[in-house]
Motif scaffolding. Structure first.
Motif, PDB file in Angstrom:
ATOM      1  N   THR A 361      42.030  56.211  54.687  1.00 50.95           N
ATOM      2  CA  THR A 361      42.093  54.966  55.443  1.00 50.95           C
ATOM      3  C   THR A 361      40.852  54.151  55.154  1.00 50.95           C
ATOM      4  O   THR A 361      39.795  54.686  54.829  1.00 50.95           O
ATOM      5  CB  THR A 361      42.130  55.193  56.971  1.00 50.95           C
ATOM      6  OG1 THR A 361      41.560  56.453  57.244  1.00 50.95           O
ATOM      7  CG2 THR A 361      43.506  55.111  57.528  1.00 50.95           C
ATOM      8  N   LEU A 362      41.028  52.855  55.302  1.00 54.14           N
ATOM      9  CA  LEU A 362      39.892  51.954  55.199  1.00 54.14           C
ATOM     10  C   LEU A 362      39.674  51.377  56.587  1.00 54.14           C
ATOM     11  O   LEU A 362      40.623  51.167  57.331  1.00 54.14           O
ATOM     12  CB  LEU A 362      40.192  50.811  54.239  1.00 54.14           C
ATOM     13  CG  LEU A 362      40.077  51.069  52.734  1.00 54.14           C
ATOM     14  CD1 LEU A 362      41.136  52.027  52.265  1.00 54.14           C
ATOM     15  CD2 LEU A 362      40.186  49.763  51.984  1.00 54.14           C
ATOM     16  N   SER A 363      38.431  51.119  56.901  1.00 55.56           N
ATOM     17  CA  SER A 363      38.192  50.404  58.154  1.00 55.56           C
ATOM     18  C   SER A 363      37.146  49.334  57.889  1.00 55.56           C
ATOM     19  O   SER A 363      36.178  49.550  57.155  1.00 55.56           O
ATOM     20  CB  SER A 363      37.742  51.361  59.251  1.00 55.56           C
ATOM     21  OG  SER A 363      36.559  52.003  58.883  1.00 55.56           O
ATOM     22  N   ALA A 364      37.373  48.187  58.454  1.00 52.29           N
ATOM     23  CA  ALA A 364      36.463  47.071  58.235  1.00 52.29           C
ATOM     24  C   ALA A 364      36.297  46.301  59.532  1.00 52.29           C
ATOM     25  O   ALA A 364      37.272  46.026  60.232  1.00 52.29           O
ATOM     26  CB  ALA A 364      37.001  46.153  57.138  1.00 52.29           C
ATOM     27  N   ALA A 365      35.045  45.943  59.812  1.00 43.08           N
ATOM     28  CA  ALA A 365      34.787  45.178  61.031  1.00 43.08           C
ATOM     29  C   ALA A 365      35.178  43.719  60.856  1.00 43.08           C
ATOM     30  O   ALA A 365      35.488  43.027  61.817  1.00 43.08           O
ATOM     31  CB  ALA A 365      33.318  45.305  61.421  1.00 43.08           C
ATOM     32  N   THR A 366      35.143  43.249  59.602  1.00 47.23           N
ATOM     33  CA  THR A 366      35.546  41.863  59.341  1.00 47.23           C
ATOM     34  C   THR A 366      36.777  41.884  58.446  1.00 47.23           C
ATOM     35  O   THR A 366      37.000  42.848  57.727  1.00 47.23           O
ATOM     36  CB  THR A 366      34.425  41.078  58.635  1.00 47.23           C
ATOM     37  OG1 THR A 366      34.076  41.779  57.434  1.00 47.23           O
ATOM     38  CG2 THR A 366      33.203  40.982  59.532  1.00 47.23           C
ATOM     39  N   PRO A 367      37.582  40.838  58.467  1.00 46.84           N
ATOM     40  CA  PRO A 367      38.826  40.867  57.689  1.00 46.84           C
ATOM     41  C   PRO A 367      38.570  41.007  56.191  1.00 46.84           C
ATOM     42  O   PRO A 367      37.537  40.573  55.679  1.00 46.84           O
ATOM     43  CB  PRO A 367      39.477  39.514  57.981  1.00 46.84           C
ATOM     44  CG  PRO A 367      38.740  38.925  59.109  1.00 46.84           C
ATOM     45  CD  PRO A 367      37.431  39.609  59.236  1.00 46.84           C
ATOM     46  N   LEU A 368      39.535  41.599  55.519  1.00 46.39           N
ATOM     47  CA  LEU A 368      39.412  41.813  54.083  1.00 46.39           C
ATOM     48  C   LEU A 368      39.266  40.486  53.337  1.00 46.39           C
ATOM     49  O   LEU A 368      38.627  40.420  52.288  1.00 46.39           O
ATOM     50  CB  LEU A 368      40.648  42.554  53.541  1.00 46.39           C
ATOM     51  CG  LEU A 368      40.821  44.002  53.961  1.00 46.39           C
ATOM     52  CD1 LEU A 368      42.083  44.579  53.348  1.00 46.39           C
ATOM     53  CD2 LEU A 368      39.614  44.831  53.568  1.00 46.39           C
ATOM     54  N   SER A 369      39.845  39.444  53.887  1.00 46.38           N
ATOM     55  CA  SER A 369      39.805  38.169  53.188  1.00 46.38           C
ATOM     56  C   SER A 369      38.389  37.639  53.045  1.00 46.38           C
ATOM     57  O   SER A 369      38.139  36.701  52.302  1.00 46.38           O
ATOM     58  CB  SER A 369      40.668  37.141  53.925  1.00 46.38           C
ATOM     59  OG  SER A 369      40.254  37.064  55.277  1.00 46.38           O
ATOM     60  N   GLY A 370      37.440  38.261  53.737  1.00 45.09           N
ATOM     61  CA  GLY A 370      36.053  37.841  53.590  1.00 45.09           C
ATOM     62  C   GLY A 370      35.444  38.267  52.273  1.00 45.09           C
ATOM     63  O   GLY A 370      34.416  37.746  51.851  1.00 45.09           O
ATOM     64  N   LEU A 371      36.080  39.234  51.601  1.00 44.17           N
ATOM     65  CA  LEU A 371      35.551  39.688  50.317  1.00 44.17           C
ATOM     66  C   LEU A 371      35.893  38.667  49.254  1.00 44.17           C
ATOM     67  O   LEU A 371      37.045  38.263  49.120  1.00 44.17           O
ATOM     68  CB  LEU A 371      36.156  41.047  49.967  1.00 44.17           C
ATOM     69  CG  LEU A 371      35.802  42.171  50.940  1.00 44.17           C
ATOM     70  CD1 LEU A 371      36.691  43.375  50.695  1.00 44.17           C
ATOM     71  CD2 LEU A 371      34.347  42.560  50.791  1.00 44.17           C
ATOM     72  N   GLY A 372      34.893  38.262  48.493  1.00 50.63           N
ATOM     73  CA  GLY A 372      35.125  37.197  47.527  1.00 50.63           C
ATOM     74  C   GLY A 372      35.022  37.664  46.091  1.00 50.63           C
ATOM     75  O   GLY A 372      34.597  38.782  45.794  1.00 50.63           O
ATOM     76  N   ALA A 373      35.431  36.759  45.214  1.00 52.19           N
ATOM     77  CA  ALA A 373      35.413  37.078  43.791  1.00 52.19           C
ATOM     78  C   ALA A 373      34.011  36.936  43.241  1.00 52.19           C
ATOM     79  O   ALA A 373      33.158  36.248  43.807  1.00 52.19           O
ATOM     80  CB  ALA A 373      36.365  36.148  43.048  1.00 52.19           C
ATOM     81  N   ALA A 374      33.778  37.557  42.097  1.00 51.90           N
ATOM     82  CA  ALA A 374      32.505  37.384  41.404  1.00 51.90           C
ATOM     83  C   ALA A 374      32.433  35.961  40.885  1.00 51.90           C
ATOM     84  O   ALA A 374      33.436  35.352  40.568  1.00 51.90           O
ATOM     85  CB  ALA A 374      32.403  38.376  40.255  1.00 51.90           C
ATOM     86  N   ALA A 375      31.229  35.449  40.783  1.00 49.48           N
ATOM     87  CA  ALA A 375      31.053  34.032  40.469  1.00 49.48           C
ATOM     88  C   ALA A 375      31.789  33.608  39.222  1.00 49.48           C
ATOM     89  O   ALA A 375      32.456  32.589  39.190  1.00 49.48           O
ATOM     90  CB  ALA A 375      29.559  33.725  40.346  1.00 49.48           C
ATOM     91  N   MET A 376      31.701  34.381  38.166  1.00 50.80           N
ATOM     92  CA  MET A 376      32.272  33.885  36.914  1.00 50.80           C
ATOM     93  C   MET A 376      33.752  34.193  36.771  1.00 50.80           C
ATOM     94  O   MET A 376      34.388  33.756  35.865  1.00 50.80           O
ATOM     95  CB  MET A 376      31.509  34.469  35.729  1.00 50.80           C
ATOM     96  CG  MET A 376      31.337  35.964  35.809  1.00 50.80           C
ATOM     97  SD  MET A 376      30.481  36.608  34.383  1.00 50.80           S
ATOM     98  CE  MET A 376      30.583  38.333  34.655  1.00 50.80           C
ATOM     99  N   GLN A 377      34.293  34.956  37.686  1.00 49.31           N
ATOM    100  CA  GLN A 377      35.670  35.371  37.471  1.00 49.31           C
ATOM    101  C   GLN A 377      36.637  34.198  37.539  1.00 49.31           C
ATOM    102  O   GLN A 377      37.555  34.095  36.766  1.00 49.31           O
ATOM    103  CB  GLN A 377      36.094  36.429  38.483  1.00 49.31           C
ATOM    104  CG  GLN A 377      37.472  36.988  38.125  1.00 49.31           C
ATOM    105  CD  GLN A 377      38.166  37.617  39.308  1.00 49.31           C
ATOM    106  OE1 GLN A 377      37.685  38.582  39.871  1.00 49.31           O
ATOM    107  NE2 GLN A 377      39.281  37.042  39.713  1.00 49.31           N
ATOM    108  N   SER A 378      36.418  33.325  38.491  1.00 47.71           N
ATOM    109  CA  SER A 378      37.399  32.264  38.669  1.00 47.71           C
ATOM    110  C   SER A 378      37.418  31.306  37.491  1.00 47.71           C
ATOM    111  O   SER A 378      38.293  30.474  37.372  1.00 47.71           O
ATOM    112  CB  SER A 378      37.120  31.502  39.968  1.00 47.71           C
ATOM    113  OG  SER A 378      35.743  31.465  40.230  1.00 47.71           O
TER     114      SER A 378
END
Lengths: 396, 336
Positions: A361-378
């Protein structure tokens, strides 16, 4: 590190480097009488992570939805075409199987994606076969070449580990964000060769620490998008696991010897001579089972230790593999595979993946959507930005 | 036009928004709860179709849409590479899966029965006699350290047999390469040929066989040496090991055992053909020197009886490397 749905197991996050195959199988034993090791590991994790999952955190169970009736077909077609193409298709087979397992591993309703290109896998395999296969054949007849081959393998290990992890991580995606691996060959050499060499003067006693350092190297340099992985592995926990695993082997050996003596004494001489091959068979089966038990214990404990000591930003992993479950799974899988001349392998893979997912299981205090992409990926959409030599999958 | 359901991720953060996708001519219309946008089909890349795997569409700005509606996506985005097309075709049919099993078995059988032995023969002849000798000496050494004991036969007896052996080799090509060794131990009546022309005969065999019958046994072993059977067996079983490892390499790591068992069975099978080949050589060699193949039949009978009385038959016969003794006795008597 994205092998959560994969049979290979996240605890072997080093990827199957050739060196892993050469090193002796980990044989720490588990005493079956100890308390549920899963809770012990969870407790250990809670005490090491000061900011453990507090109230208000969301738990995301990992789901595995793979079906044997689908995976079997992918697997058998891949095997057939690989044989017919003398192994060339195996690159496509590997990618397709991996994509299936990834696509059926779900967290919060989204699944993983593997974007590795079969050509890159093929390149890696051709290099590996040419290099290692050629040397192996020459070494068969020419002893100095054999030694040179083993040395070369050892020296290449850090590079192989880094290359394999870079390829696998970069090509693993969750919600359109790539994973990544930032470990350097230099540091890999320090761990794999530097600490590895210490095995000799310490007569192997340093092995649990060595294993822990390898796992740490592979895990702590992973990142999900812009978020790095963090690890808190305690050498002491690993030592404990290995000691118990060793005790299992000793116990199995004692049972085999004592049982053998009792049997030999109680049976007449004629029966002893005649049945000697059968006794030898039973005895080796007992020893082998002992090793398997120890191996399963290690798999469960180290797997739990690895996940429980890992976090990605706000996300904390929790693994609760149980030794008795892993033992049952391995023994029954092996029996099934032997009885079906290998045809049960896809079933075993799905079964194992299902269990591993159920125990993670994973547990996170903040929503997963808070994780962002690496700068150059986009900046790049399709196409590989890794056009250097590392766009080669050596993990075989 | 029915709408597909999917999930959209923008590639900037790990969020997932439910969307519906419709096709409007050459464009895709993607509508979420709050937004809606359009992308030309030709700018969208679809991943390769794999059985049971949801499809991923990648948009030019890095956004990705995943959907489980395989059929519609397959319609809109046909396979780009023929390998992916064929692979999916086969994966999606059960008939192909069953056919695969048949093909695998057939190809493996062909390889092990035909290709490997064919390849082993020329390779064996390329191995220099010195290396063969080295292998043979090492093999004898390890046997001496495990199951062989020094022979209990008297010096005179050994010399006597050796003389008869070398007379038996008169005018035979390559006789210099052959040597005879005597060993004791709990093996029963036995003889074996090691690489490099080393022929070993056990004390029990010398006791069991008459002097002439012993020559018949030795002729059989010479046949093994002539045919390079031991080297070829090593090459063939190495080939099987490599093959099984390559094939089983995809399977679970702990099932090395599964590869070893069929290999062991196959190894004993190779020996069958070699044994019959050695028998045929023995009959010819015996006749050349004025002996009858009947000697061979006689000693085989005696060995069979000795084995039956000893009682080690049964389960382990399957693993025995000697073909049915009756068959060989009949062949010997047919030759006399």
């Amino acid at each position: 590190m994205e092998n959560t749905g994969n049979e290979e197991g996240a605890e072997d996050a080093d990827s199957t480097s050739a060196a892993e195959a050469v090193l002796p199988a980990d044989s720490t034993t588990a005493s079956p009488a100890t308390a549920d090791s899963a809770t012990a590991d969870a407790a250990a994790a809670a005490s090491t992570m000061a900011d453990s999952s507090a109230t208000g955190a969301t738990t995301y169970p990992v789901r595995f939805t793979g079906l044997v009736r689908e995976y079997f077909r992918i697997w058998i077609v891949a095997l057939c075409l690989s044989i017919l193409t003398l192994g060339i298709y195996s690159a496509w087979g590997k990618v397709r199987k991996k994509r299936y397992l990834y696509a059926h591993t779900l967290i919060d309703g989204s699944w993983f994606d593997f974007t590795g290109r079969p050509i890159a896998v093929l390149r890696g395999r051709i290099i590996a076969v040419a290099l290692f296969g050629g040397l192996a054949i020459v070494g068969h007849f020419f002893l100095p070449a054999q030694i040179g081959f083993i040395l070369l393998l050892l020296l290449l290990t850090p590079w192989i580990v880094v290359a394999a992890n870079r390829f696998n991580s970069y090509n693993s995606t969750y919600r359109a964000i790539r994973f990544g691996f930032g470990g350097r060959v230099r540091e890999a050499a320090k761990v794999y060769l530097g600490i590895g060499l210490l095995l000799i003067p310490t007569l192997g006693l340093i092995y649990p620490y060595y294993r822990m350092r390898r796992l740490r190297f592979v895990t702590e340099h992973q990142r999900y998008g812009a978020t790095p992985f963090e690890t808190r592995f305690l050498g002491g926990n690993f030592y404990g696991a290995y000691v118990i695993s060793g005790l299992i082997i000793v116990a199995a050996g004692i049972v085999a010897i004592v049982g053998g003596i009792i049997l030999a004494v109680s049976v007449g001489k004629a029966a002893r001579d005649e049945g000697a091959p059968i006794f030898a068979l039973i005895w080796s089966a007992l020893i082998y089972s002992g090793y398997l038990l120890a191996f399963c214990y290690l798999r469960a404990r180290v797997g739990n230790l690895t996940f429980n000591g890992t976090r990605v930003g706000p996300v904390q992993f929790a693994s609760s593999l149980r030794v008795r479950d892993i033992c049952w799974l391995y023994f029954s899988n092996i029996a099934a595979i032997l009885c079906t001349v290998g045809l049960a392998t896809p079933w075993a893979v799905i079964r194992m993946a299902r269990y591993r997912a159920a125990r993670l299981t994973l547990s996170a205090a903040t929503p997963l959507s808070g994780l962002g992409a690496a700068a150059m990926q986009s900046a790049t959409a399709t196409g590989s930005e890794v056009s250097d030599l590392f766009d080669v999958d050596i993990s075989l | 036009m029915s709408a597909l359901r999917g999930s959209l991720s923008d590639g900037r953060n790990a969020a997932s928004t439910p969307v519906s996708i419709t096709r409007d001519g050459d464009d895709l219309l993607i509508s979420a709860e709050t937004t809606e946008f359009r992308v030309p089909l030709r700018d969208v890349a679809a991943d390769a179709r794999v059985l049971g795997v949801a499809r991923t569409l990648t948009l030019p700005d890095g956004k990705q849409i995943t959907t489980s509606d395989q059929d519609t996506i397959a319609e809109w985005f046909p396979a780009r590479h023929w390998v992916d097309h064929w692979a999916y075709d086969l994966e999606s049919r059960w008939a192909a899966a069953f056919a695969s099993i048949v093909v695998i078995v057939a190809v493996l059988w062909l390889f092990i029965q035909v290709a490997l032995p064919l390849a082993a023969k020329p390779v064996a002849s390329m191995i220099s006699p010195k290396i063969a000798q080295l292998i043979g000496v090492q093999a004898l050494d390890s046997l001496d350290h495990s199951i062989f004991k020094p022979s209990k036969l008297s010096e005179e007896r050994q010399e006597d047999i050796e003389n008869r052996f070398y007379n038996f080799l008169a005018r035979e090509p390559g006789a210099e390469g052959l040597s005879l060794k005597f060993r004791g131990g709990a093996l029963g009546p036995n003889a074996l040929a090691l690489p490099g022309g080393i022929i070993v005969v056990t004390d029990d065999m010398v006791k069991l066989a008459s002097d002439d019958e012993l020559l018949a046994v030795l002729a059989h072993e010479i046949g093994h040496v002539r045919g390079q059977h031991s080297i070829r067996t090593i090459l063939q079983s190495s080939g099987v090991v490599v093959l099984m490892t390559a094939v089983a390499g995809d399977a679970m790591t702990m099932t090395v055992l599964a590869a070893a068992v069929p290999t062991a069975l196959l190894e004993s099978h190779y020996s069958r053909e070699f044994e019959l080949e050695a028998d045929d050589y023995a009959f010819a060699h015996l006749k050349r020197h004025g002996y009858s193949p009947q000697l061979f039949a006689d000693v085989m009978r005696r060995m069979e009886k000795a084995e039956k009385d000893g009682g080690t038959a049964g389960v382990f016969q399957y693993f025995s490397s000697h073909p049915a003794t009756d068959e060989r006795i009949l062949r010997a008597e047919a030759q006399r």
